[in-house]
Design a protein around this motif. Sequence first.
Motif, PDB file in Angstrom:
ATOM      1  N   SER A  55       0.817  -1.202   0.000  1.00  0.00           N
ATOM      2  CA  SER A  55       0.000   0.000   0.000  1.00  0.00           C
ATOM      3  C   SER A  55       0.860   1.265   0.000  1.00  0.00           C
ATOM      4  O   SER A  55       1.907   1.323  -0.633  1.00  0.00           O
ATOM      5  CB  SER A  55      -0.957  -0.023   1.206  1.00  0.00           C
ATOM      6  OG  SER A  55      -1.909   1.013   1.132  1.00  0.00           O
ATOM      7  N   LEU A  56       0.434   2.277   0.735  1.00  0.00           N
ATOM      8  CA  LEU A  56       1.100   3.577   0.703  1.00  0.00           C
ATOM      9  C   LEU A  56       2.509   3.521   1.291  1.00  0.00           C
ATOM     10  O   LEU A  56       3.423   4.175   0.780  1.00  0.00           O
ATOM     11  CB  LEU A  56       0.262   4.611   1.461  1.00  0.00           C
ATOM     12  CG  LEU A  56      -1.105   4.927   0.862  1.00  0.00           C
ATOM     13  CD1 LEU A  56      -1.864   5.899   1.752  1.00  0.00           C
ATOM     14  CD2 LEU A  56      -0.968   5.489  -0.541  1.00  0.00           C
ATOM     15  N   THR A  57       2.692   2.753   2.358  1.00  0.00           N
ATOM     16  CA  THR A  57       4.037   2.662   2.950  1.00  0.00           C
ATOM     17  C   THR A  57       4.980   1.917   2.013  1.00  0.00           C
ATOM     18  O   THR A  57       6.169   2.235   1.940  1.00  0.00           O
ATOM     19  CB  THR A  57       3.994   1.973   4.324  1.00  0.00           C
ATOM     20  OG1 THR A  57       3.332   0.700   4.198  1.00  0.00           O
ATOM     21  CG2 THR A  57       3.246   2.829   5.335  1.00  0.00           C
ATOM     22  N   GLY A  58       4.468   0.921   1.307  1.00  0.00           N
ATOM     23  CA  GLY A  58       5.281   0.202   0.345  1.00  0.00           C
ATOM     24  C   GLY A  58       5.678   1.079  -0.833  1.00  0.00           C
ATOM     25  O   GLY A  58       6.819   1.030  -1.306  1.00  0.00           O
ATOM     26  N   ARG A  59       4.746   1.890  -1.298  1.00  0.00           N
ATOM     27  CA  ARG A  59       5.062   2.802  -2.404  1.00  0.00           C
ATOM     28  C   ARG A  59       6.085   3.841  -1.964  1.00  0.00           C
ATOM     29  O   ARG A  59       7.019   4.155  -2.715  1.00  0.00           O
ATOM     30  CB  ARG A  59       3.793   3.498  -2.886  1.00  0.00           C
ATOM     31  CG  ARG A  59       4.014   4.384  -4.115  1.00  0.00           C
ATOM     32  CD  ARG A  59       2.708   4.912  -4.654  1.00  0.00           C
ATOM     33  NE  ARG A  59       2.073   5.845  -3.729  1.00  0.00           N
ATOM     34  CZ  ARG A  59       0.849   6.353  -3.904  1.00  0.00           C
ATOM     35  NH1 ARG A  59       0.134   5.974  -4.959  1.00  0.00           N
ATOM     36  NH2 ARG A  59       0.346   7.202  -3.033  1.00  0.00           N
ATOM     37  N   THR A 190       5.086   5.674  12.493  1.00  0.00           N
ATOM     38  CA  THR A 190       6.056   6.761  12.358  1.00  0.00           C
ATOM     39  C   THR A 190       6.188   7.235  10.922  1.00  0.00           C
ATOM     40  O   THR A 190       6.091   8.435  10.642  1.00  0.00           O
ATOM     41  CB  THR A 190       7.431   6.316  12.889  1.00  0.00           C
ATOM     42  OG1 THR A 190       7.313   5.960  14.269  1.00  0.00           O
ATOM     43  CG2 THR A 190       8.453   7.431  12.745  1.00  0.00           C
ATOM     44  N   ILE A 191       6.393   6.315   9.987  1.00  0.00           N
ATOM     45  CA  ILE A 191       6.674   6.734   8.610  1.00  0.00           C
ATOM     46  C   ILE A 191       5.464   7.355   7.928  1.00  0.00           C
ATOM     47  O   ILE A 191       5.617   8.149   7.002  1.00  0.00           O
ATOM     48  CB  ILE A 191       7.229   5.570   7.758  1.00  0.00           C
ATOM     49  CG1 ILE A 191       6.227   4.414   7.688  1.00  0.00           C
ATOM     50  CG2 ILE A 191       8.567   5.113   8.299  1.00  0.00           C
ATOM     51  CD1 ILE A 191       6.700   3.266   6.809  1.00  0.00           C
ATOM     52  N   ARG A 192       4.252   7.033   8.402  1.00  0.00           N
ATOM     53  CA  ARG A 192       3.063   7.640   7.780  1.00  0.00           C
ATOM     54  C   ARG A 192       2.985   9.129   8.096  1.00  0.00           C
ATOM     55  O   ARG A 192       2.216   9.858   7.458  1.00  0.00           O
ATOM     56  CB  ARG A 192       1.795   6.920   8.228  1.00  0.00           C
ATOM     57  CG  ARG A 192       1.489   7.054   9.700  1.00  0.00           C
ATOM     58  CD  ARG A 192       0.417   6.072  10.140  1.00  0.00           C
ATOM     59  NE  ARG A 192      -0.798   6.209   9.366  1.00  0.00           N
ATOM     60  CZ  ARG A 192      -1.726   7.118   9.576  1.00  0.00           C
ATOM     61  NH1 ARG A 192      -1.570   7.999  10.554  1.00  0.00           N
ATOM     62  NH2 ARG A 192      -2.812   7.168   8.833  1.00  0.00           N
ATOM     63  N   LEU A 193       3.792   9.593   9.061  1.00  0.00           N
ATOM     64  CA  LEU A 193       3.836  11.010   9.397  1.00  0.00           C
ATOM     65  C   LEU A 193       4.888  11.765   8.589  1.00  0.00           C
ATOM     66  O   LEU A 193       4.964  12.990   8.654  1.00  0.00           O
ATOM     67  CB  LEU A 193       4.135  11.191  10.897  1.00  0.00           C
ATOM     68  CG  LEU A 193       3.118  10.590  11.865  1.00  0.00           C
ATOM     69  CD1 LEU A 193       3.582  10.778  13.301  1.00  0.00           C
ATOM     70  CD2 LEU A 193       1.734  11.195  11.661  1.00  0.00           C
ATOM     71  N   LEU A 194       5.718  11.033   7.840  1.00  0.00           N
ATOM     72  CA  LEU A 194       6.751  11.668   7.033  1.00  0.00           C
ATOM     73  C   LEU A 194       6.122  12.392   5.842  1.00  0.00           C
ATOM     74  O   LEU A 194       5.116  11.935   5.287  1.00  0.00           O
ATOM     75  CB  LEU A 194       7.753  10.630   6.532  1.00  0.00           C
ATOM     76  CG  LEU A 194       8.513   9.841   7.602  1.00  0.00           C
ATOM     77  CD1 LEU A 194       9.385   8.774   6.941  1.00  0.00           C
ATOM     78  CD2 LEU A 194       9.361  10.763   8.462  1.00  0.00           C
ATOM     79  N   GLY A 196       4.878  13.424   2.402  1.00  0.00           N
ATOM     80  CA  GLY A 196       4.690  12.747   1.135  1.00  0.00           C
ATOM     81  C   GLY A 196       4.334  11.279   1.205  1.00  0.00           C
ATOM     82  O   GLY A 196       4.027  10.679   0.180  1.00  0.00           O
ATOM     83  N   VAL A 197       4.345  10.677   2.396  1.00  0.00           N
ATOM     84  CA  VAL A 197       4.053   9.250   2.491  1.00  0.00           C
ATOM     85  C   VAL A 197       2.575   8.978   2.271  1.00  0.00           C
ATOM     86  O   VAL A 197       2.200   8.098   1.490  1.00  0.00           O
ATOM     87  CB  VAL A 197       4.521   8.674   3.845  1.00  0.00           C
ATOM     88  CG1 VAL A 197       4.021   7.237   4.024  1.00  0.00           C
ATOM     89  CG2 VAL A 197       6.036   8.705   3.940  1.00  0.00           C
ATOM     90  N   LEU A 198       1.707   9.731   2.934  1.00  0.00           N
ATOM     91  CA  LEU A 198       0.268   9.539   2.761  1.00  0.00           C
ATOM     92  C   LEU A 198      -0.294  10.327   1.591  1.00  0.00           C
ATOM     93  O   LEU A 198      -1.343   9.992   1.055  1.00  0.00           O
ATOM     94  CB  LEU A 198      -0.483   9.931   4.041  1.00  0.00           C
ATOM     95  CG  LEU A 198      -0.254   9.056   5.264  1.00  0.00           C
ATOM     96  CD1 LEU A 198      -1.230   9.448   6.371  1.00  0.00           C
ATOM     97  CD2 LEU A 198      -0.436   7.582   4.928  1.00  0.00           C
TER      98      LEU A 198
END
Length: 273
Positions: A55-59, A190-194, A196-198
């Motif tokens: 999904s989004l984290t993988g992309r 954590t990374i979903r807050l970076l 451009g991730v979401l």
Amino acid sequence: MSDAPTPSRSHGRLSIAASLKPRVLMEEPARLAAAWRARIITLFPEAFPGILGLSLTGRALDEGKWGYDTIQLRDFGIGKHRNVDDTPAGGGAGMVLRPDVVGAAIETAQAGTPRDRALWPILYMSPRGKPFDQAMARRLAGAQGVTILCGRFEGVDERVLEHYQVEEVSIGDFVLTGGELAAQVLIDATIRLLPGVLGNQASTEEESFSHGLLEHPQYTRPAEWQGRAIPEVLTSGHHGKIESWRREMSEEITRARRPDLWEAHISQQKKGK
């Protein structure tokens, strides 16, 4: 058969190779500045990226917005069988991860990282740790990266935690067979807050815990389902009323389901006054 350590794995668009030896960790400090990175010490590197690769984290992983390296703890084991644990001092059930083994793995994982723990924390996933929450996720997202120790067995020798100023983190009051799942939970939050991730920064600002409250109910089409209609206010087009309704619902749900959060919210409001 060679006793040479098995290369660790590195992932993310900016990685220089599919295999990552300790020497490469030391020679590639430029990668650290490129994207947020997790270095994961584990007996099961094949567990990663797991759900993080979808999904989004993988992309975002493929696009180089974040990355990860796995460090195989077994590579630092002692003797012919590369033992990583031993019996507890003072007796007791189970086994404990050795400080010399874990220490060597941490030294390798920390190669080229900032010495300032605020910029690069070392974490140990542990049920006795500080509860992981949204505030901690924001703090970690503001760092350059993290090193995460995934425990097994009865835990890790206390001396290595003290020596490296390891921060113990818990995802809940329960016990898992290892820290890998807990590490993935922490990394995901954590990374979903970076940036451009979401892809939609507003979504992270409106969801549960962002303002100390649980999220309001959500609805979408069809307008009526199983005799249940979308609340009329949400179809009114009156943005002020919609915002007020959502706020009221967040407060009502938080007060009913998480009195601890509600008390903290009220306390914070009083301080603000």
